[in-house]
Write an enzyme that holds these catalytic residues in place. Sequence first.
Site, PDB file in Angstrom:
ATOM      1  NE  ARG A 138      11.514  -8.282  14.433  1.00  0.00           N
ATOM      2  CZ  ARG A 138      11.669  -7.987  13.143  1.00  0.00           C
ATOM      3  NH1 ARG A 138      10.600  -7.607  12.439  1.00  0.00           N
ATOM      4  NH2 ARG A 138      12.839  -8.058  12.559  1.00  0.00           N
ATOM      5  CE  LYS A 163      14.887  -5.524  17.051  1.00  0.00           C
ATOM      6  NZ  LYS A 163      15.301  -6.806  17.671  1.00  0.00           N
ATOM      7  CG  HIS A 269      11.786 -13.674  18.757  1.00  0.00           C
ATOM      8  ND1 HIS A 269      11.112 -12.607  18.206  1.00  0.00           N
ATOM      9  CD2 HIS A 269      12.954 -13.761  18.073  1.00  0.00           C
ATOM     10  CE1 HIS A 269      11.843 -12.053  17.247  1.00  0.00           C
ATOM     11  NE2 HIS A 269      12.965 -12.741  17.147  1.00  0.00           N
ATOM     12  NE  ARG A 272      11.551 -12.375  13.418  1.00  0.00           N
ATOM     13  CZ  ARG A 272      11.301 -11.721  12.282  1.00  0.00           C
ATOM     14  NH1 ARG A 272      10.096 -11.788  11.744  1.00  0.00           N
ATOM     15  NH2 ARG A 272      12.233 -11.002  11.691  1.00  0.00           N
ATOM     16  CG  HIS A 295      16.278 -10.886   9.115  1.00  0.00           C
ATOM     17  ND1 HIS A 295      16.576 -12.238   9.150  1.00  0.00           N
ATOM     18  CD2 HIS A 295      15.635 -10.616  10.276  1.00  0.00           C
ATOM     19  CE1 HIS A 295      16.125 -12.760  10.283  1.00  0.00           C
ATOM     20  NE2 HIS A 295      15.567 -11.795  10.983  1.00  0.00           N
ATOM     21  CE1 TYR A 304      15.814 -18.452  12.805  1.00  0.00           C
ATOM     22  CE2 TYR A 304      16.258 -16.766  11.165  1.00  0.00           C
ATOM     23  CZ  TYR A 304      15.738 -17.138  12.388  1.00  0.00           C
ATOM     24  OH  TYR A 304      15.152 -16.201  13.200  1.00  0.00           O
TER      25      TYR A 304
END
Length: 322
Positions: A138, A163, A269, A272, A295, A304
Amino acid sequence: METKKKLLDIVRDKIRFKHYSYSTERTYVHWIKQYIFFHNKKHPIEMAKREIEEYLTFLATKKRVCPATQNQAFNAILFLYKEILGIDTTEWNIQALRAQERKHIPVVLTKDEVQKILENMHGIYKLIVTLMYGCGLRMSEVLNIRLKDIDFGFNKLYIWDSKSLKDRTVPLPLKLKDELIVQIKRVEEIHKKDVADGLRGVYLPFAYAKKYPKAKIETKWQYLFPMNSISKDPRSKEKRRHHIHPQTLGRNIKVAAQKANLNKRVTSHIFRHSYATHLLQAGIDLRSIQELLGHKSVETTMIYTHIVSEMNKAKLISPLDF
């Protein structure tokens, strides 16, 4: 006689005590202030479920904000009641009209498109974006890298306090090794001059500055991508060298995408998203990609697989072309 602190000052103190970022502080203070103004400056202690629902519904119907923005406001108000006023809102079962949420498949770049953008970037910004794509970072993660976070011995990069609040490591692109070594030497020279000029060191996270007061002037704690100029810390008002500003990086990415004549909407982004998609296309399993991206849930990473599925559909041909 001690003056009584204002509500928003108490909010700021609590946010800093909980080690939230400055951007979160600004966002929460903004929405709490707007919530109070919406109800004619009535004190939040005099308001409850109905007032919260009215304000959130107003944001969705009148202001037509996106779901993420409405959630920001909601989280700020919940923080106010729980952390500042000590009121548990879980039993209120707040039922405001929520902003309509759309599920978007992320836009990704092909490897050739990534290369075209990088060809139109130069200097430190090219290195930042290359590292961002090469490690699936990120923007906040790449800008917050410190010298100590790069491990050339094991060719890996440490990502702290991301994050997801989950620390992780990612493989360091070997192609960038020499450039990163040069960048580190550059930072060392900049820091040496800053110390000689009397600067009091870099920003340190959490209570680390109090626990290790000398750490802020240690070379290893300096940002890998520092600003050219000295800035003033908005909280402490100290003058120090911070990392490159996100808006500056975003602007450089936008200009490079325009020069590359890409019709896609290119943001930081997208690199990424492209990283994850290209790994999946190369046969890397979903669980590994989940860990590399940091994640919490594999369901987040599964988006994805939909992208790759859509790409495979594009290879199908019409019956007219049989």
